[in-house]
Scaffold this active site. Structure first.
Site, PDB file in Angstrom:
ATOM      1  N   SER A 146      12.328  -7.464  -0.541  1.00  0.00           N
ATOM      2  CA  SER A 146      11.003  -8.088  -0.426  1.00  0.00           C
ATOM      3  C   SER A 146      11.169  -9.597  -0.452  1.00  0.00           C
ATOM      4  O   SER A 146      12.176 -10.116  -0.960  1.00  0.00           O
ATOM      5  CB  SER A 146      10.136  -7.650  -1.614  1.00  0.00           C
ATOM      6  OG  SER A 146       8.963  -8.426  -1.693  1.00  0.00           O
ATOM      7  N   TYR A 159       8.651  -5.557 -10.736  1.00  0.00           N
ATOM      8  CA  TYR A 159       8.772  -5.260  -9.295  1.00  0.00           C
ATOM      9  C   TYR A 159       9.661  -6.297  -8.609  1.00  0.00           C
ATOM     10  O   TYR A 159      10.581  -5.955  -7.865  1.00  0.00           O
ATOM     11  CB  TYR A 159       7.391  -5.232  -8.642  1.00  0.00           C
ATOM     12  CG  TYR A 159       7.470  -5.069  -7.138  1.00  0.00           C
ATOM     13  CD1 TYR A 159       7.791  -3.835  -6.568  1.00  0.00           C
ATOM     14  CD2 TYR A 159       7.258  -6.147  -6.276  1.00  0.00           C
ATOM     15  CE1 TYR A 159       7.890  -3.677  -5.195  1.00  0.00           C
ATOM     16  CE2 TYR A 159       7.364  -5.996  -4.894  1.00  0.00           C
ATOM     17  CZ  TYR A 159       7.681  -4.760  -4.363  1.00  0.00           C
ATOM     18  OH  TYR A 159       7.799  -4.614  -2.991  1.00  0.00           O
TER      19      TYR A 159
HETATM   20  N1  LIG Z   1       3.719  -3.743   2.141  1.00  0.00           N
HETATM   21  C1  LIG Z   1       4.235  -4.859   1.640  1.00  0.00           C
HETATM   22  O1  LIG Z   1       3.563  -5.910   1.572  1.00  0.00           O
HETATM   23  C2  LIG Z   1       5.674  -4.870   1.196  1.00  0.00           C
HETATM   24  C3  LIG Z   1       6.297  -6.127   1.025  1.00  0.00           C
HETATM   25  C4  LIG Z   1       7.624  -6.163   0.604  1.00  0.00           C
HETATM   26  C5  LIG Z   1       8.316  -4.986   0.378  1.00  0.00           C
HETATM   27  N2  LIG Z   1       7.679  -3.777   0.534  1.00  0.00           N
HETATM   28  C6  LIG Z   1       8.467  -2.570   0.271  1.00  0.00           C
HETATM   29  O2  LIG Z   1       8.422  -1.749   1.417  1.00  0.00           O
HETATM   30  C7  LIG Z   1       8.706  -0.402   1.048  1.00  0.00           C
HETATM   31  C8  LIG Z   1       7.713   0.512   1.747  1.00  0.00           C
HETATM   32  O3  LIG Z   1       6.416   0.269   1.237  1.00  0.00           O
HETATM   33  P1  LIG Z   1       5.117   0.242   2.155  1.00  0.00           P
HETATM   34  O4  LIG Z   1       4.655  -1.156   2.219  1.00  0.00           O
HETATM   35  O5  LIG Z   1       5.336   0.978   3.405  1.00  0.00           O
HETATM   36  O6  LIG Z   1       4.105   0.998   1.177  1.00  0.00           O
HETATM   37  P2  LIG Z   1       3.408   2.431   1.267  1.00  0.00           P
HETATM   38  O7  LIG Z   1       2.593   2.510   2.524  1.00  0.00           O
HETATM   39  O8  LIG Z   1       2.704   2.586  -0.032  1.00  0.00           O
HETATM   40  O9  LIG Z   1       4.625   3.451   1.377  1.00  0.00           O
HETATM   41  C9  LIG Z   1       5.430   3.785   0.278  1.00  0.00           C
HETATM   42  C10 LIG Z   1       6.226   5.035   0.594  1.00  0.00           C
HETATM   43  O10 LIG Z   1       7.049   5.344  -0.537  1.00  0.00           O
HETATM   44  C11 LIG Z   1       6.884   6.712  -0.856  1.00  0.00           C
HETATM   45  N3  LIG Z   1       7.053   6.973  -2.277  1.00  0.00           N
HETATM   46  C12 LIG Z   1       6.436   6.342  -3.302  1.00  0.00           C
HETATM   47  N4  LIG Z   1       6.786   6.916  -4.469  1.00  0.00           N
HETATM   48  C13 LIG Z   1       7.643   7.927  -4.164  1.00  0.00           C
HETATM   49  C14 LIG Z   1       8.336   8.896  -4.929  1.00  0.00           C
HETATM   50  N5  LIG Z   1       8.221   8.954  -6.265  1.00  0.00           N
HETATM   51  N6  LIG Z   1       9.123   9.786  -4.296  1.00  0.00           N
HETATM   52  C15 LIG Z   1       9.220   9.768  -2.938  1.00  0.00           C
HETATM   53  N7  LIG Z   1       8.608   8.863  -2.162  1.00  0.00           N
HETATM   54  C16 LIG Z   1       7.814   7.964  -2.766  1.00  0.00           C
HETATM   55  C17 LIG Z   1       5.450   7.041  -0.421  1.00  0.00           C
HETATM   56  O11 LIG Z   1       5.324   8.433  -0.133  1.00  0.00           O
HETATM   57  P3  LIG Z   1       4.590   9.531  -1.046  1.00  0.00           P
HETATM   58  O12 LIG Z   1       3.462   8.851  -1.766  1.00  0.00           O
HETATM   59  O13 LIG Z   1       4.142  10.552  -0.041  1.00  0.00           O
HETATM   60  O14 LIG Z   1       5.638  10.058  -1.949  1.00  0.00           O
HETATM   61  C18 LIG Z   1       5.333   6.235   0.853  1.00  0.00           C
HETATM   62  O15 LIG Z   1       5.823   6.973   1.934  1.00  0.00           O
HETATM   63  C19 LIG Z   1       8.647  -0.371  -0.479  1.00  0.00           C
HETATM   64  O16 LIG Z   1       9.965  -0.369  -0.986  1.00  0.00           O
HETATM   65  C20 LIG Z   1       7.949  -1.675  -0.833  1.00  0.00           C
HETATM   66  O17 LIG Z   1       8.322  -2.142  -2.109  1.00  0.00           O
HETATM   67  C21 LIG Z   1       6.383  -3.707   0.954  1.00  0.00           C
END
Ligand SMILES: NC(=O)c1ccc[n+]([C@@H]2O[C@H](COP(=O)([O-])OP(=O)(O)OC[C@H]3O[C@@H](n4cnc5c(N)ncnc54)[C@H](OP(=O)(O)O)[C@@H]3O)[C@@H](O)[C@H]2O)c1
Length: 269
Positions: A146, A159
């Site tokens: 991130s 985080y």
């Molecule tokens: N969006 C942002 O602004 C941003 C910025 C920097 C980094 N990130 C990183 O990007 C990555 C993806 O996040 P996103 O933005 O796409 O958010 P998201 O839409 O909330 O997706 C998160 C994914 O992680 C899965 N997940 C969460 N807890 C889990 C568990 N216990 N077991 C298995 N799967 C799990 C969720 O699936 P289920 O709920 O179906 O399990 C979902 O598919 C993360 O590592 C996040 O920290 C995001």
């Protein structure tokens, strides 16, 4: 490095039920990769797998699993072996954030975040590293860090620290893996329109503009396509400038105070 080809590869994507994970799945399938999609929400994974198989003629296996449980790596390997699936690429994308000052935080939720964002990411990497290193096509390891990895994050302290770990870990593995032809990349997105903020709280975005998930994933895939792929990529010019300023140019105390003030404003404090 030899050119990257996805035909004949099978890439495991964690967190494929939403956001960046869905975009990785769609875009890697469009490039010819077979997939293994992992997350807890099975119905979403199955719908995505059906869609991808119909659209791109690749195979997409589904594993519904809670990756925040210790031992996820061994359990996942067992499931794949039972289905005769061997992977050549891994996208460690599943993760979540949780905003608020640490002294107000729920201890179990904080522990689960460290387990998923750090322990499970390392566990999956170790579990599948030999397979990735010996893969002939699509040998990639993408870890989602991130923009938060470059700075102290008051209001998102744990985080941010998990993501700093992911960045540092990936940069070291990048060097360890080059001779084997394995491309290791830390993807460091800034705020991106996904379900992330529904889980982390809107304050985690600190009122900053958000990129689209497709653009973020495309920047990672472009970086991987390079003959000499970098160890990390920060998508977007604004985010790149912010990462340089917070990491290299500005005093840490100033960054911590500024980020803390933005987070407090976001939380209405
Ligand atoms: N969006 C942002 O602004 C941003 C910025 C920097 C980094 N990130 C990183 O990007 C990555 C993806 O996040 P996103 O933005 O796409 O958010 P998201 O839409 O909330 O997706 C998160 C994914 O992680 C899965 N997940 C969460 N807890 C889990 C568990 N216990 N077991 C298995 N799967 C799990 C969720 O699936 P289920 O709920 O179906 O399990 C979902 O598919 C993360 O590592 C996040 O920290 C995001």
């Amino acid at each position: 490095m030899r050119p990257l080809t996805y035909t004949g590869s099978r890439i495991l994507i964690t967190g494929a039920s939403s956001g960046l994970g869905v975009e990785f799945a769609r875009r890697l399938a469009a490039r010819g990769a077979d997939l293994v999609l992992v997350a807890r929400r099975e119905e979403r994974l199955r719908a995505l797998a059906d869609d991808i198989e119909a659209e791109h003629g690749v195979s997409a296996a589904v594993v519904a699993m809670d990756l925040a449980e210790p031992g996820a790596g061994a359990a996942l390997r067992e499931r794949l072996e039972a289905e005769g699936l061997r992977i050549t690429g891994l996208v460690n994308n599943a993760g979540f954030g949780y905003s608020g000052a640490l002294h107000h935080a729920d201890a179990d939720r904080t522990r689960a975040m460290v387990q998923l964002n750090v322990d499970t990411l390392v566990d999956l990497t170790c579990t599948f590293l030999d397979d990735l290193r010996s893969a002939r096509s699509g040998a990639i390891l993408v870890n989602i860090a991130s923009l938060a990895a470059f700075q102290p994050n008051p209001g998102l302290a744990v985080y941010g620290a998990t993501k700093a770990f992911v960045l540092n870990f990936s940069e070291a593995l990048w060097e360890e893996s080059r001779a084997a032809g394995l491309r290791v990349l830390a993807l460091c997105p800034g705020p991106t329109s996904t379900e992330f903020f529904e889980v982390a709280g809107e304050a985690a975005g600190a009122g900053l503009p958000r990129m689209e998930a497709g653009e973020v994933v495309e920047s990672a895939l472009r970086a991987l396509d390079r003959r000499h792929p970098p160890a990390s990529v920060v998508p977007g010019a604004l985010n790149t400038a912010a990462s340089i300023a917070t990491k290299r140019l500005l005093p840490t105390a100033l960054v911590a105070r500024t980020v803390g003030a933005m987070m407090r404003r976001g939380q209405g404090a």
